[in-house]
Enzyme design. Sequence first.
Site: not given
Length: 264
Positions: A150, A154
């Site tokens: 993640y 990002k």
Amino acid sequence: MKDRFTGRPAIVTGAGLGIGRAIALRLHEEGALVLAVDKNPDVLAALPQSGRIRTLVADVTDADAPAAIVAACLEAFGSIRVLVNNAGLGNAPAFHETTEADYEKWMGVNLTSTFRLTRAAFDALLASKGVVLNIASTLGVQGYRRQAVYSTAKAGVIGLTRNLAADYGGAGLRVNAIAPGIIATPQTAARLHTARFYATIVGTTPMGRPGLPEEIAGAAAFLCSDDAGFVNGHVLAVDGGQTSSAYVSDAMVQCWTDAHPDAD
Ligand SMILES: NC(=O)c1ccc[n+]([C@@H]2O[C@H](COP(=O)([O-])OP(=O)(O)OC[C@H]3O[C@@H](n4cnc5c(N)ncnc54)[C@H](O)[C@@H]3O)[C@@H](O)[C@H]2O)c1
């Protein structure tokens, strides 16, 4: 309420719940023509009925989704002025537990879909001198336990944001990102209901509470509006001060006081 988007077509992905829903409603309240995209038809059906809100059921990770989303907006509203890449998925496994399928899943929804949809909408956005807003995360700018894929995705969203801003600012396209901290949405609901999460994460945020989706929407509306006309390539943390501070727990203050009892 301001009226900064009157007649401006805006695409918002992941618009059925949480942050995306709040952004879609805020842009709509300020006059935008909103194409609300979500993979879940039920949450789209729960959006307010309005002639200025169209819905499209689409999974942004599908190969044909970008072209379908762009075509739907052009058909409904004739142009694209604002693109908000919000659809995303947190709660990733730890690095050592991340399978190839996990990697594809989290990179696909958080980063690849942002790249591909922006590319599909690019000509229309250039034509309208439009705005792209990517929803990144504070985990894209700082380390955290677990969540490796993640954070990787990002951080990639932030890299893409800055690159596009540098390349196309001269053509009138503005590209920015928001890095939310902990926001109370369905995605974080299970964690926010535990006292320990509050004590260790929320409690070490200077403002001492999770943010609200509407607080992300307020920042999003600013960045997508002409009020931010010279803001380009910026990553705005909307996190109650969490990334701008360190060791702010009450326990730390108590340790300091105990160690220096005579300090003024
Ligand atoms: N909530 C937080 O604390 C937080 C913090 C930092 C960043 N973010 C980011 O903000 C964005 C929104 O998060 P949220 O908390 O509102 O999430 P959420 O899970 O509460 O809502 C996400 C919405 O997006 C839709 N969606 C998910 N995958 C999709 C796909 N592949 N195609 C189309 N629609 C899809 C879901 O159906 C849902 O309606 C995400 O990019 C997330 O990573 C959230």
